[in-house]
Write an enzyme that holds these catalytic residues in place. Structure first.
Site, PDB file in Angstrom:
ATOM      1  N   GLY A  81       0.380  -1.459   0.177  1.00  0.00           N
ATOM      2  CA  GLY A  81      -0.229  -0.040  -0.009  1.00  0.00           C
ATOM      3  C   GLY A  81       0.907   1.149  -0.118  1.00  0.00           C
ATOM      4  O   GLY A  81       1.980   1.217  -0.031  1.00  0.00           O
ATOM      5  N   ARG A  84       3.666   6.359   1.957  1.00  0.00           N
ATOM      6  CA  ARG A  84       3.993   7.685   2.121  1.00  0.00           C
ATOM      7  C   ARG A  84       3.793   8.361   0.996  1.00  0.00           C
ATOM      8  O   ARG A  84       3.763   9.325   0.253  1.00  0.00           O
ATOM      9  CB  ARG A  84       5.646   8.075   1.844  1.00  0.00           C
ATOM     10  N   LYS A 104       3.657  11.827  -3.161  1.00  0.00           N
ATOM     11  CA  LYS A 104       4.488  11.559  -3.044  1.00  0.00           C
ATOM     12  C   LYS A 104       5.203  11.441  -1.853  1.00  0.00           C
ATOM     13  O   LYS A 104       6.091  12.495  -2.160  1.00  0.00           O
ATOM     14  CB  LYS A 104       5.323  10.377  -4.048  1.00  0.00           C
ATOM     15  N   GLY A 117       7.246   7.934   6.057  1.00  0.00           N
ATOM     16  CA  GLY A 117       6.304   8.228   5.203  1.00  0.00           C
ATOM     17  C   GLY A 117       6.725   9.633   4.466  1.00  0.00           C
ATOM     18  O   GLY A 117       6.415  10.725   3.752  1.00  0.00           O
ATOM     19  N   ARG A 167       2.517  13.646  -9.020  1.00  0.00           N
ATOM     20  CA  ARG A 167       2.559  13.232 -10.494  1.00  0.00           C
ATOM     21  C   ARG A 167       0.909  13.058 -10.460  1.00  0.00           C
ATOM     22  O   ARG A 167       0.459  12.649 -10.262  1.00  0.00           O
ATOM     23  CB  ARG A 167       3.280  12.411 -10.148  1.00  0.00           C
ATOM     24  N   ARG A 174      -2.286  -1.307 -10.191  1.00  0.00           N
ATOM     25  CA  ARG A 174      -1.537  -2.133 -10.109  1.00  0.00           C
ATOM     26  C   ARG A 174      -2.351  -3.569 -10.524  1.00  0.00           C
ATOM     27  O   ARG A 174      -2.950  -4.248 -10.125  1.00  0.00           O
ATOM     28  CB  ARG A 174      -0.342  -1.670  -8.982  1.00  0.00           C
ATOM     29  N   ASP A 238       3.571  -4.677  -7.129  1.00  0.00           N
ATOM     30  CA  ASP A 238       3.041  -3.473  -6.726  1.00  0.00           C
ATOM     31  C   ASP A 238       3.704  -2.780  -7.836  1.00  0.00           C
ATOM     32  O   ASP A 238       2.807  -1.089  -7.928  1.00  0.00           O
ATOM     33  CB  ASP A 238       3.617  -3.252  -5.583  1.00  0.00           C
ATOM     34  N   ASN A 239       4.183  -2.618  -9.050  1.00  0.00           N
ATOM     35  CA  ASN A 239       5.148  -1.680  -9.847  1.00  0.00           C
ATOM     36  C   ASN A 239       4.636  -1.865 -11.261  1.00  0.00           C
ATOM     37  O   ASN A 239       5.466  -1.005 -11.899  1.00  0.00           O
ATOM     38  CB  ASN A 239       6.666  -1.547  -9.654  1.00  0.00           C
ATOM     39  N   ASP A 248       6.813   5.073 -10.645  1.00  0.00           N
ATOM     40  CA  ASP A 248       7.891   4.263  -9.658  1.00  0.00           C
ATOM     41  C   ASP A 248       9.261   4.516 -10.060  1.00  0.00           C
ATOM     42  O   ASP A 248       9.867   2.828  -9.926  1.00  0.00           O
ATOM     43  CB  ASP A 248       7.548   3.126  -8.429  1.00  0.00           C
TER      44      ASP A 248
END
Length: 467
Positions: A81, A84, A104, A117, A167, A174, A238-239, A248
């Protein structure tokens, strides 16, 4: 200025969206703003530079931290998850589609797993430079809207100045999002997540068609990365996005001397995510997506597995078409070029030739001056023979020039710009951005940005996640 953000993701799958507030930033300082992107999103750049700064760091309204799982270097983590990061919501782009606005470095969330974070200026500027360079190269990617200094001190190996990156993406869904939903055992949640992905990216598709389109998009994306020498560095599930966008920009870099085993990431000790392994890893990640989606493909598990394998089996074909087609375009020729390509890659590897420089210099060779490209090789007889064979195919010099970039984010120049930016000098960053956001065609005075790094730099260069 009044900003209207929608909350489509949070409404579709509230179980995967934790409402959360960013850490307050009392005195934000804008470091870099992407004015063209802001205008495409209906945001006033002048407002963002002044009264809108609190909006850019998430201090105007709460966002949501997204839940997802993921295989990290092959090991499954059921609960990752946004540790940050925050999804502030969705904006309508000038093309009429939605874009996520995501932060981010905005502080700890319930997914932080012991981290603080926060983010430092350097890694956030890296993502800005790399993502905007990729966009200029025509490669699907998340975009960077702004980097804002927070005034906080971020403690890593050394104390560093803090920053927040804003961003933009077609979505932040994902492979790991679907792994998380499947792992809950709640098939209704999995179905709602897939329905949301279809509505967002492929309206009207079936669940199997959604998977087929993700396979095709990711195969083409990885081929396009490799055609410019890009190495993602941390291709965890997850990327990997459902949209087919690069996401990422952590320990990423651009390969210099051609070598399929090239690794720059400091944490990739076994070379899992090396340049030449990226297609294999992408297909492996997509197999994990198929596993997560199986209950939606068919009620009968054997039938679902058969459908998934058939769809996954198209990956190689999609990749090869994009890779070979892209290399054919880089050479400016048509027809069957596979023997020519095989021999070229062998020569590039054996002679430690800079990948970007060689293809850029081919335009001159196509016009009759082979010396700029030839001078990169020790094996002159080998390259002379190859150039003669290539010229016999009638390469189009203008086409070669249009396809092959002159300026990429050279690793040493990125590091110089980030070091200066972290110390308060944004001049090197601005000059680098000017070069890499107009990457095609030589421009007077920018020779420095086209040159490879010194050999001693490349031999020891490592990149880091920036977490």
């Amino acid at each position: 200025m009044s900003i209207s953000l929608s909350s489509d993701f949070a409404r579709a799958v509230p179980e995967m969206a934790v409402s959360w507030e960013a850490v307050p930033v009392p005195e934000p300082v804008l470091l870099v703003l992407n004015e063209p992107l802001a205008k495409e999103l209906g945001l006033d750049p002048a407002w963002l530079r002044s009264d809108g700064l609190p909006f850019l760091v998430g201090n105007e309204a709460p966002g949501v931290a997204q839940a997802y799982a993921g295989h990290q270097f092959g090991g499954y983590s059921p609960r990752l998850g946004d540790g940050r990061a925050l999804l502030l919501g969705e904006l309508t782009h000038a093309d009429g589609t939605l874009r996520d606005l995501h932060l981010k470095g905005s502080g700890r969330t319930p997914f932080a797993r012991g981290g603080d974070g926060l983010a430092a200026v350097g890694p956030m500027l890296r993502e800005y430079v790399l993502s905007e360079a990729m966009h200029a190269l025509g490669i699907p990617t998340t975009r960077s809207l702004a980097v804002v200094a927070t005034g906080a001190v971020v403690h890593r190996e050394l104390p560093l100045p803090g920053a927040v990156l804003a961003r933009v993406a077609s979505s932040h869904l994902r492979v790991g999002s679907f792994q998380y939903a499947r792992n809950t055992g709640d098939h209704d949640l999995l179905r709602r997540l897939a329905d949301h992905a279809i509505a967002r990216h492929h309206p009207g598709s079936t669940y199997l068609e959604l998977f087929e389109r993700v396979v095709a998009a990711q195969a083409e994306l990885v081929a396009r990365w490799m055609l410019v020498g890009f190495i993602h560095g941390v291709m965890n599930t997850d990327n990997m996005t459902i949209s087919g966008e690069t996401i990422d920009y952590g320990p990423c870099a651009f390969m210099e001397a051609y070598d399929p085993t090239t690794v720059y990431s400091s944490i990739d000790h076994g070379g899992r995510y090396a340049y030449g392994n990226q297609p294999i890893v992408a297909e492996w990640n997509l197999a994990r997506l198929a596993e997560a989606l199986l209950p939606l493909f068919a009620d009968d598990e054997d039938r679902a597995v058969s459908l998934a394998l058939e769809a996954l089996g198209t990956f190689d074909g999609h990749f090869e078409r994009a890779w070979i087609g892209g290399l054919r375009a880089k050479l400016g020729v048509t027809g069957d070029v596979q023997p020519l390509l095989k021999d070229l890659l062998t020569l590039l590897h054996a002679n430690h030739v800079d990948f970007t420089s060689f293809f850029h210099r081919l335009a001159a060779a196509a016009r009759g001056d082979a010396e700029p490209a030839r001078s990169l090789f020790l094996d002159l007889a080998g390259i002379d023979d190859w150039i003669a064979r290539w010229r016999s195919l009638g390469p189009d010099a203008d086409a070669v020039e249009r396809v092959n970039p002159v300026y990429i984010p050279r690793n040493h120049l990125v590091e110089e710009a980030l070091a200066a930016g972290s110390a308060g000098d944004l001049g090197p960053l601005e000059r680098l951005l000017d070069a890499v956001t107009s990457p095609y065609g030589e421009r007077p005075g920018l020779e420095h940005f086209a040159a490879p790094a010194p050999q001693d730099f490349s031999a020891t260069y490592r990149t880091f996640c920036g977490t």
